[in-house]
Design an enzyme around this catalytic site. Structure first.
Site, PDB file in Angstrom:
ATOM      1  N   ASP A  92       1.209  -1.361  -0.086  1.00 20.85           N
ATOM      2  CA  ASP A  92       0.203  -0.090  -0.178  1.00 20.85           C
ATOM      3  C   ASP A  92       0.876   0.719   0.079  1.00 20.85           C
ATOM      4  OD1 ASP A  92      -1.854   2.399   0.177  1.00 20.85           O
ATOM      5  OD2 ASP A  92      -3.092   0.958   2.296  1.00 20.85           O
ATOM      6  N   GLY A  95      -1.176   5.968   1.762  1.00 30.10           N
ATOM      7  CA  GLY A  95      -2.332   7.002   1.667  1.00 30.10           C
ATOM      8  C   GLY A  95      -2.852   6.889   2.853  1.00 30.10           C
ATOM      9  N   ASP A 146      -1.959   8.251  -3.292  1.00 31.39           N
ATOM     10  CA  ASP A 146      -3.624   8.480  -3.302  1.00 31.39           C
ATOM     11  C   ASP A 146      -4.229   9.586  -2.274  1.00 31.39           C
ATOM     12  OD1 ASP A 146      -4.129   6.351  -2.226  1.00 31.39           O
ATOM     13  OD2 ASP A 146      -5.804   6.331  -2.522  1.00 31.39           O
ATOM     14  N   ASP A 271      -7.257  -7.253   0.928  1.00 34.34           N
ATOM     15  CA  ASP A 271      -6.773  -7.378   2.061  1.00 34.34           C
ATOM     16  C   ASP A 271      -7.389  -6.835   3.209  1.00 34.34           C
ATOM     17  OD1 ASP A 271      -5.704  -4.108   3.289  1.00 34.34           O
ATOM     18  OD2 ASP A 271      -6.433  -4.744   1.301  1.00 34.34           O
TER      19      ASP A 271
END
Length: 376
Positions: A92, A95, A146, A271
């Site tokens: 990841d 963000g 993001d 996840d």
């Protein structure tokens, strides 16, 4: 990375496929155990691979960047070498973690300035340096940087946030494509669909992400407090737009019922911290429903944790024994519960895969959603 679409369920959008990376293959639909800081809590890597049968795990850029730090990770050969995990890893971008630091971060066009939750030191994340950080971590699949919008939020805020995420994505792609991995294998960048719970924004974002033509795509900004039906509506809309021949990853989802419903909507990868976090608090997910192992009713129940799934820990240990460990605050209790819950999640998506291939997924799914949502 390559993706082969194998079978689509005739009554839904559920599908099976195979993702191939240089660290191995991933059979979809798949659940990815969360190893935020280079460790799936309370679980050894050997257990992850052999008992739980995890095919891919997730790490987190924010946490790994702060500790142990990029220098240590690079010296260790990237996250694979550092933690001794030979199968695929997804990271990841951080963000979501930055989103959760609402009181100590500032967002602007350049990126995000935030304070470390460890020592209060200031740091900057930009689309460019987050690509560099993930190159150093060395995951097989990395996420674009993001902004994850909160729920609820105004449409105007969601629109501005989505548009900035799209501009950031262009910068991520440009920088990613100009750099190379550090450890001799390829990495893949997934863009992230945003837009909160506004259909027109989700549609616009999905169309933009699809136009970027990357090897896979993610859906973010859901499972942040909105009603489940709203999450399903947004997911259904987005999977109608994202390309069929590329894997779709729904970030941070969710309960067993959420996963089954979203598989039916065409999602391939999931996840969530729920199986391990809830395990440490004594909540077990089983093929017959949800158990709070702390309850008195399990005190003298010597039946296996879950004889309905093919998993050593679930078949070997009794409910009475696990309750004793949890009540006594023995570390082994958290370990057994975590291994069981992850085994159940991997069993569940494996069963979904089998039923899609058999052509009876929808009937099985409707029955299974009721079972796994029952509190025992």
């Amino acid at each position: 990375m390559k993706f082969e679409l194998e079978k689509v369920d005739p009554q839904s959008k559920a599908r099976t496929g195979t993702v191939t990376t240089e660290h191995g293959k991933i059979e979809t639909p798949i659940f990815m155990p969360v190893g935020t800081a280079g460790s799936v809590k309370a679980v050894h890597q050997k257990e992850l691979s052999e008992d739980i049968k995890a095919q891919i795990i997730l790490g987190n850029t924010y946490h790994l960047y702060l500790r142990p730090g990029l220098g240590i990770l690079e010296k260790g050969g990237g996250l694979h070498g550092f933690m001794g995990w030979e199968k695929p890893i997804l990271t990841d971008s951080g963000g979501y973690q930055v989103f959760s630091l609402a009181g100590t971060r500032k967002i602007n066009e350049k990126g995000v300035t935030f304070k470390s939750h460890i020592d209060g030191s200031k740091h900057d994340f930009t689309p460019e340096n987050v690509m560099d950080i993930q190159r150093t971590i060395g995951a097989d699949i990395i996420m674009a940087f993001d902004e994850c919008t909160p729920y609820p939020c105004e449409m105007d805020y969601a629109k501005k946030s989505m548009e900035m995420t799209h501009r950031w994505l262009k910068r991520c792609i440009s920088h990613f494509d100009q750099t190379e991995g550090k450890y001799g294998y390829s990495q893949t960048l997934f863009p992230i669909v945003q837009g909160s719970v506004f259909p027109e924004l989700r549609k616009q974002s999905a169309e933009f992400i699809a136009s970027c033509d990357r090897e896979g795509n993610a859906i973010g900004g859901l499972s942040v407090g909105e009603p489940a039906e709203m999450m399903y509506e947004m997911t259904d809309m987005v999977t109608n737009i994202l390309p069929q021949d590329k894997p779709r990853y729904l970030m941070g989802v969710g309960t067993p019922a959420n996963i089954l419903e979203c598989i039916a909507l065409g999602i391939d990868m999931f996840d969530c911290v729920m199986p391990t976090r809830n395990a440490r608090n004594g909540m077990l997910f089983t093929s017959e429903g949800i158990i709070n192992i702390r309850n008195e009713k399990w005190k003298d129940d010597f039946s296996p944790l879950d004889s309905g799934i093919d998993a050593y820990v679930s078949n070997f240990y009794s409910k009475a024994y696990l309750r004793h460990l949890v009540i006594s605050k023995e570390m082994l209790g958290a370990q057994i519960a975590s291994i069981h819950n992850l085994s159940f999640y991997l069993w569940l998506v494996g069963q979904a895969r089998q039923h899609i291939q058999r052509g009876d997924f929808s009937v099985w799914k409707d029955s299974m959603v009721k079972k796994v949502s029952t509190r025992r």
